[in-house]
Design a protein around this motif. Structure first.
Motif, mmCIF file in Angstrom:
data_model
loop_
_atom_site.group_PDB
_atom_site.id
_atom_site.type_symbol
_atom_site.label_atom_id
_atom_site.label_comp_id
_atom_site.label_asym_id
_atom_site.label_seq_id
_atom_site.Cartn_x
_atom_site.Cartn_y
_atom_site.Cartn_z
ATOM 1 N N ALA A 19 0.871 -1.143 -0.082
ATOM 2 C CA ALA A 19 -0.007 -0.097 -0.144
ATOM 3 C C ALA A 19 0.739 1.317 0.038
ATOM 4 C CB ALA A 19 -0.776 0.217 1.349
ATOM 5 N N ARG A 20 0.344 2.462 -0.676
ATOM 6 C CA ARG A 20 1.043 3.642 -0.392
ATOM 7 C C ARG A 20 -0.255 4.483 0.129
ATOM 8 N NH1 ARG A 20 5.260 6.631 -2.273
ATOM 9 N NH2 ARG A 20 4.976 8.764 -2.443
ATOM 10 N N LEU A 21 -0.029 4.975 1.309
ATOM 11 C CA LEU A 21 -1.134 5.952 1.847
ATOM 12 C C LEU A 21 -0.390 7.163 1.946
ATOM 13 C CD1 LEU A 21 -1.555 3.136 4.519
ATOM 14 C CD2 LEU A 21 -3.034 3.673 2.467
ATOM 15 N N GLU A 22 -1.187 8.242 1.435
ATOM 16 C CA GLU A 22 -0.775 9.612 1.543
ATOM 17 C C GLU A 22 -1.680 10.493 2.391
ATOM 18 O OE1 GLU A 22 0.468 11.301 -2.172
ATOM 19 O OE2 GLU A 22 1.379 9.072 -2.874
ATOM 20 N N GLY A 23 -1.250 11.176 3.260
ATOM 21 C CA GLY A 23 -2.052 11.941 4.235
ATOM 22 C C GLY A 23 -2.593 11.175 5.557
ATOM 23 N N ARG A 24 -3.080 12.134 6.528
ATOM 24 C CA ARG A 24 -3.456 11.422 7.682
ATOM 25 C C ARG A 24 -4.693 10.438 7.266
ATOM 26 N NH1 ARG A 24 -2.069 16.344 11.885
ATOM 27 N NH2 ARG A 24 -0.058 15.549 12.277
ATOM 28 N N GLU A 25 -5.430 11.102 6.590
ATOM 29 C CA GLU A 25 -6.987 10.612 6.478
ATOM 30 C C GLU A 25 -6.823 9.052 5.965
ATOM 31 O OE1 GLU A 25 -11.095 11.247 3.750
ATOM 32 O OE2 GLU A 25 -9.926 13.034 4.808
ATOM 33 N N ALA A 26 -5.984 9.053 4.772
ATOM 34 C CA ALA A 26 -5.800 7.619 4.498
ATOM 35 C C ALA A 26 -5.037 6.718 5.051
ATOM 36 C CB ALA A 26 -4.923 7.833 3.131
ATOM 37 N N ILE A 27 -4.161 7.178 6.073
ATOM 38 C CA ILE A 27 -3.239 6.400 6.888
ATOM 39 C C ILE A 27 -4.255 5.985 7.891
ATOM 40 C CG2 ILE A 27 -1.530 6.583 8.772
ATOM 41 C CD1 ILE A 27 0.089 8.464 6.844
ATOM 42 N N ALA A 28 -5.033 6.672 8.541
ATOM 43 C CA ALA A 28 -6.089 6.515 9.632
ATOM 44 C C ALA A 28 -6.879 5.453 9.237
ATOM 45 C CB ALA A 28 -6.816 7.690 10.027
ATOM 46 N N ALA A 29 -7.479 5.387 7.981
ATOM 47 C CA ALA A 29 -8.474 4.489 7.480
ATOM 48 C C ALA A 29 -7.779 3.182 7.378
ATOM 49 C CB ALA A 29 -9.255 4.927 6.179
ATOM 50 N N HIS A 30 -6.803 3.076 6.756
ATOM 51 C CA HIS A 30 -5.997 1.742 6.517
ATOM 52 C C HIS A 30 -5.475 1.228 7.809
ATOM 53 C CE1 HIS A 30 -3.877 -0.895 3.655
ATOM 54 N NE2 HIS A 30 -2.814 -1.035 4.527
ATOM 55 N N THR A 31 -5.057 2.055 8.680
ATOM 56 C CA THR A 31 -4.549 1.255 9.883
ATOM 57 C C THR A 31 -5.567 0.874 10.637
ATOM 58 O OG1 THR A 31 -4.186 3.425 10.905
ATOM 59 C CG2 THR A 31 -2.430 2.514 9.890
ATOM 60 N N GLN A 32 -6.839 1.454 10.663
ATOM 61 C CA GLN A 32 -8.082 1.131 11.522
ATOM 62 C C GLN A 32 -8.733 -0.123 10.994
ATOM 63 O OE1 GLN A 32 -9.088 2.950 14.318
ATOM 64 N NE2 GLN A 32 -10.296 0.970 14.499
ATOM 65 N N ASN A 33 -8.299 -0.339 9.652
ATOM 66 C CA ASN A 33 -8.801 -1.646 9.136
ATOM 67 C C ASN A 33 -7.941 -2.832 9.769
ATOM 68 O OD1 ASN A 33 -10.701 -0.685 7.312
ATOM 69 N ND2 ASN A 33 -9.139 -0.459 5.689
ATOM 70 N N TYR A 34 -6.523 -2.661 9.956
ATOM 71 C CA TYR A 34 -5.694 -3.656 11.030
ATOM 72 C C TYR A 34 -6.362 -3.856 12.275
ATOM 73 C CZ TYR A 34 -2.364 -3.286 6.839
ATOM 74 O OH TYR A 34 -1.662 -3.351 5.782
ATOM 75 N N ILE A 35 -6.495 -2.634 12.718
ATOM 76 C CA ILE A 35 -7.065 -2.678 14.287
ATOM 77 C C ILE A 35 -8.286 -3.273 14.310
ATOM 78 C CG2 ILE A 35 -7.635 -1.406 16.223
ATOM 79 C CD1 ILE A 35 -5.549 0.929 15.201
ATOM 80 N N HIS A 36 -9.444 -3.133 13.203
ATOM 81 C CA HIS A 36 -10.435 -4.040 13.470
ATOM 82 C C HIS A 36 -10.352 -5.426 13.178
ATOM 83 C CE1 HIS A 36 -14.533 -5.241 12.310
ATOM 84 N NE2 HIS A 36 -14.040 -5.686 11.610
ATOM 85 N N ALA A 37 -9.359 -5.790 12.339
ATOM 86 C CA ALA A 37 -8.918 -7.118 11.952
ATOM 87 C C ALA A 37 -8.428 -7.842 13.334
ATOM 88 C CB ALA A 37 -8.264 -7.331 10.709
ATOM 89 N N VAL A 38 -7.699 -7.290 13.903
ATOM 90 C CA VAL A 38 -7.034 -7.790 15.171
ATOM 91 C C VAL A 38 -7.226 -6.615 16.296
ATOM 92 C CG1 VAL A 38 -4.874 -8.573 16.148
ATOM 93 C CG2 VAL A 38 -5.161 -8.509 13.692
ATOM 94 N N PRO A 39 -8.428 -6.919 16.984
ATOM 95 C CA PRO A 39 -8.950 -5.842 17.954
ATOM 96 C C PRO A 39 -8.201 -5.768 19.209
ATOM 97 C CG PRO A 39 -10.479 -7.600 17.956
ATOM 98 C CD PRO A 39 -9.536 -7.647 16.672
ATOM 99 N N ASP A 40 -7.498 -6.960 19.498
ATOM 100 C CA ASP A 40 -6.645 -6.951 20.628
ATOM 101 C C ASP A 40 -5.092 -6.808 20.323
ATOM 102 O OD1 ASP A 40 -6.269 -9.343 19.372
ATOM 103 O OD2 ASP A 40 -6.174 -10.649 21.250
ATOM 104 N N CYS A 41 -4.752 -5.980 19.280
ATOM 105 C CA CYS A 41 -3.521 -5.949 18.768
ATOM 106 C C CYS A 41 -2.620 -5.191 19.756
ATOM 107 C CB CYS A 41 -3.442 -5.174 17.418
ATOM 108 S SG CYS A 41 -3.970 -3.439 17.366
ATOM 109 N N VAL A 42 -1.228 -5.563 19.862
ATOM 110 C CA VAL A 42 -0.467 -4.797 20.689
ATOM 111 C C VAL A 42 0.897 -4.812 19.628
ATOM 112 C CG1 VAL A 42 1.012 -5.105 22.555
ATOM 113 C CG2 VAL A 42 -0.988 -5.853 22.759
#
Length: 132
Positions: A36-59
């Motif tokens: 992925a290539r993510l540019e700007g805070r909005e794109a970074i927030a949305a993409h990383t939130q997908n990872y957090i949703h997939a692994v909700p107990d992530c550390v």
């Protein structure tokens, strides 16, 4: 550690907080499956939130941090958790994931200007129960 804000944001499980560790026009490039290539805070927030949703107990654990003479910061990290949420091409099987990776960050003051992220896609698939 220069990037404790990034680690704390991942561990706070908020894509919005993760994005705040970047400059407003910051870039996150993932050199891994699927990439992925993510540019700007909005794109970074949305993409990383997908990872957090997939692994909700992530550390996220920072294992090592090195600052180069040019101000570049290299992080070795481990991302752990239980994969219970769907990602494209990565169905949730409830497996425990332990993903080791490296981020190379060009900084703008205390914010990330560009992050290049590297991890082994096969390790992610195996941890998710999709490879033998």
């Amino acid at each position: 550690m220069a990037l404790t804000k990034l680690e704390a944001a991942w561990n706070g499980r908020s894509g919005e907080l993760v994005a705040q560790a970047y400059a407003p026009d910051g870039v996150r490039i993932e050199y891994a499956l699927p990439g992925a290539r993510l540019e700007g805070r909005e794109a970074i927030a949305a993409h990383t939130q997908n990872y957090i949703h997939a692994v909700p107990d992530c550390v996220l654990e920072t294992v090592n941090e090195t600052r180069g003479e040019d101000g570049t910061v290299t992080l070795e990290w481990i991302y752990r958790g239980t994969h219970t949420g769907e990602l494209p091409d990565l169905p949730a099987l409830g497996a425990t994931v332990e993903l080791h990776g490296v981020s190379v960050c060009e900084m703008e003051g205390d914010l990330i200007k560009t992050e290049r992220v590297y991890w082994d896609g096969a390790t992610l698939l195996a941890g998710a129960g999709l490879l033998g």
